[in-house]
Motif scaffolding. Structure first.
Motif, short mmCIF file in Angstrom:
data_model
loop_
_atom_site.label_atom_id
_atom_site.label_comp_id
_atom_site.label_asym_id
_atom_site.label_seq_id
_atom_site.Cartn_x
_atom_site.Cartn_y
_atom_site.Cartn_z
N PRO B 103 6.47 -4.75 -0.40
CA PRO B 103 6.77 -3.32 -0.48
C PRO B 103 5.50 -2.51 -0.76
CG PRO B 103 7.52 -4.46 -2.47
CD PRO B 103 7.02 -5.51 -1.53
N GLY B 104 5.58 -1.20 -0.59
CA GLY B 104 4.44 -0.33 -0.85
C GLY B 104 3.61 -0.09 0.40
N PHE B 105 2.29 -0.14 0.22
CA PHE B 105 1.37 0.20 1.32
C PHE B 105 1.60 -0.70 2.54
CE2 PHE B 105 -2.90 0.00 3.34
CZ PHE B 105 -3.00 1.33 3.70
N THR B 106 1.75 -2.02 2.30
CA THR B 106 1.94 -2.96 3.41
C THR B 106 3.15 -2.56 4.25
OG1 THR B 106 0.93 -4.78 2.20
CG2 THR B 106 2.40 -5.36 4.01
N ARG B 107 4.23 -2.26 3.55
CA ARG B 107 5.44 -1.89 4.27
C ARG B 107 5.24 -0.61 5.08
NH1 ARG B 107 11.52 -2.93 3.29
NH2 ARG B 107 12.38 -1.37 4.70
N ARG B 108 4.54 0.36 4.46
CA ARG B 108 4.32 1.63 5.18
C ARG B 108 3.43 1.40 6.41
NH1 ARG B 108 3.48 3.47 -0.03
NH2 ARG B 108 1.29 4.01 0.33
N VAL B 109 2.43 0.55 6.28
CA VAL B 109 1.56 0.25 7.42
C VAL B 109 2.38 -0.37 8.56
CG1 VAL B 109 -0.28 -1.30 8.23
CG2 VAL B 109 -0.59 0.01 6.12
#
Lengths: 165, 191
Positions: B103-109
């Protein structure tokens, strides 16, 4: 220790669980017991909490399913009290589990009294320790040892079969 | 003479298969495809024999140990991937399960990456900016490298700003191959 993917249990132990059930309940009922065994195992698997002796765990479930079947057949209402009746004698015609034993030895094993047969298969074909044999047959460890010993003795005396492993 | 019967259908019918998987040959090598009831959860390039065991162990640890080889659940993604490799599919419709995505940045990327249209490319910096931090292009590269759903979430469409290919989870040959299928690269063109 984490639990391995369930498919690995099927791949590694499926044949032996099936061979054990064929010897325990006969060919015609082995497939049903086999399916029930794996359904029960898969249902319970995530809650198992340890990854030690998965083979013994599976064989214990299989033995319980075999005993359930015998109870349903009403041949032995108190199956655990009298395994000699609970596990009916099989004609010596079961197919040889591939690669486990010679045909002669398998025929002789199938001719043993049920409890000795199950004990010998568990101990010597499937490599279970005596604690597992005892748990699987719902008996004491001493009784499990005795069954294996008597089974091997009978194979030697009546069939001239020397255990070679 | 018969061995044990195949139990796949019985175990599926009982609703006990949390993760179904299949190993498939493809034009980019062997692929492990895995799906939960929610959707496709993993596409993994298999390079060595031990790769499969490790990938399945990771799935078992992170999702559920009820992992079984049960190809039926993978029918839609397999068909869509076949069509993609044959140049007959531009978008994937098969439902996805992002349970293996951090979750977090990785997911948004990866969510931004999923929006890059077929046949187009963006840079690591652009995808980082769209994910909310345009200076984090290295972290964006790391996020793309951890993509559990390559091809379907098209991380191969993210390139270096200078036009270099950058990296790829399945190796650069495969990235080149996928971009060639989409017409971004032509067959003879070097990087």
């Amino acid at each position: 220790m984490a639990l391995p993917p369930f498919q690995r249990l099927l791949d590694e132990h499926g044949r032996d669980v099936h061979a054990f059930l064929v010897a325990s309940v006969g060919r015609s009922d082995a497939d049903d017991c086999y399916q029930e065994t794996w359904l029960a195992a898969l249902r319970a698997y995530p809650r198992l909490g340890h990854a030690g002796n998965l083979r013994g765990w599976l064989l214990t479930i299989a033995a319980r399913k075999a005993l359930d079947l015998h109870r349903r057949r009403r041949r032995a209402p108190v199956a655990l009290a009298n395994p000699e009746e609970a596990l009916p004698a099989e004609p010596a015609s079961e197919p040889v589990p591939n690669g486990l034993v010679s045909e002669d030895l398998w025929t002789a094993i199938c001719g043993l009294p049920p409890k000795q047969r199950a004990a010998v298969i568990l101990r010597h074909l499937l490599g279970a320790d005596y604690a597992t044999v005892a748990a699987t047959l719902a008996t004491s460890e001493a009784a499990a040892r005795r069954s294996v010993h008597e089974g091997l003795k009978r194979l030697r005396e009546e069939h001239g079969v020397e255990w070679s492993t | 003479m018969s061995g044990p019967p195949d139990l796949t259908r019985a175990l599926e019918r009982a609703g006990l298969v949390d993760v179904a998987y299949v190993v498939d040959a493809s034009p980019v090598g062997e692929l492990l495809l895995a799906a939960t009831a929610a959707g496709l959860v993993c596409v993994h390039y298999l390079r060595a024999g031990s790769d499969l065991d490790q990938a399945l162990e990771l799935i078992s640890n992170r999702l559920s140990p009820r992992v079984l080889r049960a190809p039926r659940r993978l029918e839609q993604p397999r068909r869509e991937l076949d069509e993609f490799f044959a140049g007959r599919r531009r978008d994937f419709a098969t439902p996805l399960d992002l349970a293996l995505v951090k979750p977090g940045f990785t997911r948004r990327v990866l969510e931004q990456t999923a929006r890059i249209p077929y046949g187009r490319t963006v840079t690591y910096r652009e995808v980082a900016r769209q994910a909310g931090n345009d200076r984090a292009y290295r972290a964006a590269g790391t996020a793309l490298g951890s993509n559990p759903l390559p091809i379907v979430v098209p991380c191969h469409r993210v390139l270096h700003s200078g036009g270099g290919l950058g990296g790829y989870t399945g190796g650069l040959d495969i990235k080149r191959r996928l971009l060639t299928i989409e017409g971004v690269l032509t067959r003879r063109e070097p990087d």
